[in-house]
Design a protein around this motif. Structure first.
Motif, short mmCIF file in Angstrom:
data_model
loop_
_atom_site.label_atom_id
_atom_site.label_comp_id
_atom_site.label_asym_id
_atom_site.label_seq_id
_atom_site.Cartn_x
_atom_site.Cartn_y
_atom_site.Cartn_z
N THR A 32 68.04 32.48 13.11
CA THR A 32 66.76 32.56 12.65
C THR A 32 65.95 33.59 12.81
OG1 THR A 32 65.22 31.30 13.94
CG2 THR A 32 66.82 30.00 11.90
N TYR A 36 62.48 36.65 10.47
CA TYR A 36 61.03 36.44 11.00
C TYR A 36 61.01 38.02 10.97
CZ TYR A 36 59.79 31.78 11.76
OH TYR A 36 59.63 30.83 11.37
N ARG A 37 62.25 38.56 12.05
CA ARG A 37 61.89 40.14 11.70
C ARG A 37 62.04 40.11 10.71
NH1 ARG A 37 64.75 42.51 16.57
NH2 ARG A 37 64.18 40.94 18.44
N SER A 97 57.57 38.84 16.70
CA SER A 97 56.58 37.86 17.47
C SER A 97 55.20 37.58 16.19
CB SER A 97 56.31 38.32 18.92
OG SER A 97 55.64 37.51 19.61
N SER A 100 55.00 35.64 13.35
CA SER A 100 55.70 34.01 13.71
C SER A 100 54.58 32.93 13.65
CB SER A 100 56.84 33.99 14.60
OG SER A 100 56.00 34.27 15.62
N ARG A 106 55.29 30.59 8.87
CA ARG A 106 56.89 29.35 9.07
C ARG A 106 56.81 28.62 8.61
NH1 ARG A 106 57.00 30.54 14.39
NH2 ARG A 106 59.05 29.31 14.71
N GLY A 126 67.31 29.78 17.63
CA GLY A 126 65.77 29.95 17.24
C GLY A 126 64.41 29.89 18.22
N ARG A 127 62.97 29.95 17.85
CA ARG A 127 62.46 28.81 18.73
C ARG A 127 62.02 27.25 18.47
NH1 ARG A 127 64.01 33.32 19.56
NH2 ARG A 127 62.79 35.12 20.64
N ASP A 128 62.14 27.09 17.45
CA ASP A 128 61.84 25.31 17.21
C ASP A 128 63.14 25.91 16.02
OD1 ASP A 128 61.89 27.43 14.68
OD2 ASP A 128 60.15 27.01 13.84
N ARG A 177 56.51 38.10 24.92
CA ARG A 177 56.83 37.38 23.22
C ARG A 177 57.40 36.08 23.73
NH1 ARG A 177 61.65 38.41 20.61
NH2 ARG A 177 62.21 40.13 21.71
N ASP A 181 55.60 33.16 21.92
CA ASP A 181 55.80 32.41 21.70
C ASP A 181 56.18 30.96 21.91
OD1 ASP A 181 57.66 34.15 20.06
OD2 ASP A 181 58.92 34.59 20.72
N ARG A 184 51.13 29.82 20.51
CA ARG A 184 50.83 29.62 19.32
C ARG A 184 50.39 28.37 19.24
NH1 ARG A 184 56.19 31.88 17.53
NH2 ARG A 184 57.71 29.95 17.86
O1 C5P Z 1 65.54 35.43 18.09
P1 C5P Z 1 64.72 36.81 18.26
O2 C5P Z 1 64.60 37.55 19.11
O3 C5P Z 1 65.22 37.66 16.66
O4 C5P Z 1 63.16 37.14 17.15
C1 C5P Z 1 61.90 37.63 17.27
C2 C5P Z 1 60.95 36.74 17.14
O5 C5P Z 1 60.68 35.59 16.19
C3 C5P Z 1 60.72 35.75 18.60
O6 C5P Z 1 59.86 36.53 19.14
C4 C5P Z 1 59.53 34.92 17.73
O7 C5P Z 1 58.62 35.54 17.75
C5 C5P Z 1 60.44 34.62 16.71
N1 C5P Z 1 61.16 33.40 16.29
C6 C5P Z 1 60.45 32.15 16.00
N2 C5P Z 1 60.79 30.97 15.15
C7 C5P Z 1 62.50 31.08 15.72
C8 C5P Z 1 63.03 32.38 15.58
C9 C5P Z 1 62.20 33.49 16.00
O8 C5P Z 1 59.11 32.16 15.48
N3 C5P Z 1 63.42 30.19 14.79
#
Ligand code: C5P
Length: 220
Positions: A32, A36-37, A97, A100, A106, A126-128, A177, A181, A184
């Motif tokens: 995921t 965001y990228r 970052s 996001s 989101r 991902g993160r969430d 980052r 992350d 936020r």
């Molecule tokens: O996982 P990756 O480093 O490619 O993610 C890039 C950025 O996207 C992360 O630093 C984070 O801020 C954001 N992200 C997020 N939620 C996700 C996946 C990524 O906020 N589910």
């Protein structure tokens, strides 16, 4: 459908480990962060600062992102272009970052992620994912490692690709980052209540994959 949620900070090995686990299980691997990228890259291309939410939000309706899966590999399409490689630069990492942290971004990506899991068995990283996107995931894992170890891995990866990198910069970027992350207000990076925390510091990739697979299998 079965969903495995894997969350954790940048450089914890999520994508490599999750991809391998998905292949073993015969599930689709969804990265995921790539979404965001792609949003970050879109804003860079438009000449907009990715942290300027007043400028980013009105443009979201123009952003067309699709994920395509070929032999379990994810391709990221932005408009008509394949940006799978282009989204991997340090500049795009930071832009991802930044965007996001914008709640509208989101929300924009939320249904895209949920829809993939509605029709496929997934390992989603991902993160969430365990906290927000797939709260009903059958297995939730929070993968982490020390900042130094994560920066070391990222540095080695970039060096192998022939990119000019300085270790201290990689470490500083990663810590920034991490901070963004986890601080936020929307969907901060925190382990889900029921997540199993796995620290991969000092492990080889093989050991981490084995560990993850055994956790997944014993919790399914
Ligand atoms: O996982 P990756 O480093 O490619 O993610 C890039 C950025 O996207 C992360 O630093 C984070 O801020 C954001 N992200 C997020 N939620 C996700 C996946 C990524 O906020 N589910």
């Amino acid at each position: 459908m079965i969903a495995i949620a894997i969350d954790g900070p940048a450089g914890a090995g999520k994508s490599t480990i999750a991809r391998r686990a998905a292949a073993e299980l015969g599930y689709i691997y969804v990265d995921t962060g790539a979404l965001y990228r792609a949003v970050g890259l879109f804003m860079i291309k438009k000449g907009i600062s990715p942290s300027d939410s007043a400028a980013v939000c009105p443009l979201l309706e123009q952003v067309q992102i699709r994920l395509a899966f070929q032999n379990g590999e994810q391709k990221v399409l932005l408009g008509n272009g394949d940006v799978t490689g282009e989204i991997r630069t340090p500049e795009v990492s930071m832009a991802a970052s930044d965007v996001s942290a914008i709640p509208e971004v989101r929300t924009f990506l939320f249904s895209l992620q949920q829809n993939i899991a509605k029709t496929n068995n997934v390992v989603m990283d991902g993160r969430d994912i365990g906290t927000v996107v797939l709260p009903n995931a059958q297995v939730k894992i929070f993968l982490t490692a020390s900042p130094e170890e994560r920066a070391k891995r990222r540095f080695a990866e970039m060096k192998e690709k022939g990119e000019p990198v300085v270790f201290e910069e990689v470490l500083a970027d990663l810590k920034k980052r991490d901070y963004n992350d986890s601080h936020r207000t929307v969907a901060p990076l925190v382990p889900a209540e029921t997540a199993i925390v796995v620290d991969t510091t000092g492990n080889t990739l093989e050991q981490s994959v084995e560990k993850l697979l055994s956790i997944i299998k014993s919790n399914l």
